[in-house]
Design an enzyme around this catalytic site. Structure first.
Site, mmCIF file in Angstrom:
data_model
loop_
_atom_site.group_PDB
_atom_site.id
_atom_site.type_symbol
_atom_site.label_atom_id
_atom_site.label_comp_id
_atom_site.label_asym_id
_atom_site.label_seq_id
_atom_site.Cartn_x
_atom_site.Cartn_y
_atom_site.Cartn_z
ATOM 1 C CE1 TYR A 167 46.226 36.775 3.268
ATOM 2 C CE2 TYR A 167 44.374 37.706 4.475
ATOM 3 C CZ TYR A 167 44.919 37.209 3.296
ATOM 4 O OH TYR A 167 44.158 37.153 2.160
ATOM 5 C CE LYS A 201 28.814 65.302 14.711
ATOM 6 N NZ LYS A 201 30.215 65.036 14.592
HETATM 7 C C1 LIG Z 1 29.584 70.440 17.269
HETATM 8 C C2 LIG Z 1 29.131 69.122 17.785
HETATM 9 N N1 LIG Z 1 28.078 69.065 18.606
HETATM 10 C C3 LIG Z 1 27.621 67.895 19.109
HETATM 11 C C4 LIG Z 1 28.229 66.696 18.800
HETATM 12 C C5 LIG Z 1 27.727 65.416 19.408
HETATM 13 O O1 LIG Z 1 28.736 64.881 20.252
HETATM 14 P P1 LIG Z 1 28.583 63.475 20.983
HETATM 15 O O2 LIG Z 1 28.404 62.466 19.904
HETATM 16 O O3 LIG Z 1 29.877 63.297 21.691
HETATM 17 O O4 LIG Z 1 27.421 63.588 21.877
HETATM 18 C C6 LIG Z 1 29.326 66.715 17.944
HETATM 19 C C7 LIG Z 1 29.996 65.453 17.600
HETATM 20 O O5 LIG Z 1 31.152 65.328 17.398
HETATM 21 C C8 LIG Z 1 29.799 67.952 17.429
HETATM 22 O O6 LIG Z 1 30.858 68.011 16.607
#
Ligand SMILES: Cc1ncc(COP(=O)(O)O)c(C=O)c1O
Length: 358
Positions: A255, A35
């Site tokens: 700055y 994601k």
């Molecule tokens: C529902 C869910 N599963 C898995 C993950 C993967 O987590 P990580 O990046 O900490 O391994 C996330 C990431 O936030 C998540 O929201």
């Protein structure tokens, strides 16, 4: 010389990290969390490099659609599910798995076309109190879904760990117990572990693991380093020196003039700033690599530039290479210095920074 920041993305490191995840997963299947544009690395490139995963997890419909449009046939799980009947139709036509976490999503599924049953994961709130049905609410939600012709059976069951990154065994055990209580008596595959669960708590592996951050070569643990987990950084965020200024003791830099030289020195100006995603709040002293040598960031980070103290004897020249994080400089260390987490730094590299895939 380009005089601009870039992000080098190493495909071999992705494959290596996925192999580490798969080994840790034992027999569990691996759903790679890609994601947020592959944690800032590029969604489609992440999916290609990790096409050996059993599935992908994304947060937004657009990401899932982009993956299908690129031809990925993997299981794709929409971690936040759907919020409109258009989304339901899009999920049906693209064979997306949906997470159902809130009662408001139930009517959308009950109205869906039964000709194309959807794979649904029921999310259980085991203690994080973000998304999901409480263990007491699960039977009602599961019954409701069981009566919907457009929902395939059995449901998948899923929860998310809140404190595994802090290696908090007590909270994690409480979450496991709450998940077991909520899922008691229900058929279907289970998924619990994020990266920290996968590496730190083997009892969280269940049927599907959902690693994210570790696949990008970052330790999921507070205060941890990738190398301790045999992970390799995928992204090296780099740039170049675009100016070198010999300055005198007492001169102020940047700055606000918030930092002044305590001795004569050579100050390097690096073409990277918050406009590229380098955190503006990174304080003086945050490490930067110039020609492979650690030097401190000094003064305020600007939109397009930041300054470093190269030292009075420095022989660095305009055009010399700079690493802001990645190869040779752990993103975890830069994040700690800036008071944030590596996830945020990786996701916030901006669009103007070209990703170079190697
Ligand atoms: C529902 C869910 N599963 C898995 C993950 C993967 O987590 P990580 O990046 O900490 O391994 C996330 C990431 O936030 C998540 O929201």
């Amino acid at each position: 010389m380009t005089g601009a920041a870039h992000a080098r993305i190493e495909l071999a490191a992705w494959r290596h990290n996925l192999a580490v995840a798969r080994r840790a997963a034992g027999g569990a299947r691996v759903m790679a969390a890609i994601k947020a544009d592959g944690y800032g690395h590029g969604l489609v490139q992440a999916a290609r490099a990790m096409s050996g995963a059993d599935g992908f997890a994304v947060a937004r419909m657009e990401e899932a659609v982009a993956l299908r449009n690129e031809g990925f046939a993997h299981r794709i799980v929409l971690l936040e599910g759907v919020f409109s009947s258009e989304h339901v139709r899009a999920a049906q036509s693209r064979r997306l798995d949906l997470v159902v976490h809130d009662p408001a999503q139930l009517p959308l599924l009950s109205a869906a076309d039964p000709a194309r049953p959807l794979t649904v994961w029921l999310k259980i709130d085991s203690g994080m109190h973000r998304l999901g049905f409480t263990p007491d609410e699960v039977p009602g939600a599961a019954d409701a879904l069981a009566g919907m012709p457009a929902v395939a059976r059995p449901l998948g069951l899923l929860t998310h760990l809140a404190n595994a990154d802090a290696r908090d065994g007590e909270v994690t055990a409480l979450q496991l117990a709450a998940f077991a209580r909520g899922s008691d008596g229900l058929d279907g595959v289970r998924s619990i572990a994020n990266s920290a669960g996968l590496l730190g708590f083997p009892e969280t592996r269940a049927d599907w693991v959902r690693p994210g951050i570790m696949l990008y070569g970052v330790s999921p643990f507070v205060g941890g380093r990738a190398a301790e987990e045999d992970l390799r950084p995928v992204m090296t965020f780099g740039s170049e020196l675009i100016a070198i200024k010999p300055l005198r003791r007492g001169d102020a830099v940047g700055y606000g003039g918030t930092w002044q030289l305590e001795r004569d020195s050579r100050i390097g100006v690096v073409a990277a700033g918050y406009g590229d995603g380098y955190p503006r709040h990174a304080p003086t002293g945050t490490p930067v690599l110039v020609n492979g040598r650690r030097v401190p960031l000094v003064g305020r980070v600007s939109m397009d530039m930041l300054s470093v103290d190269l030292g009075p004897e420095a022989t660095d020249e305009v055009g010399d290479p700079v690493v802001l994080w990645g190869d040779g400089l752990a993103v975890e260390e830069v994040a700690e210095s800036a008071g944030t987490i590596a996830y945020e730094l990786l996701c916030c590299v901006t669009r103007r920074v070209p990703r170079v895939y190697i």
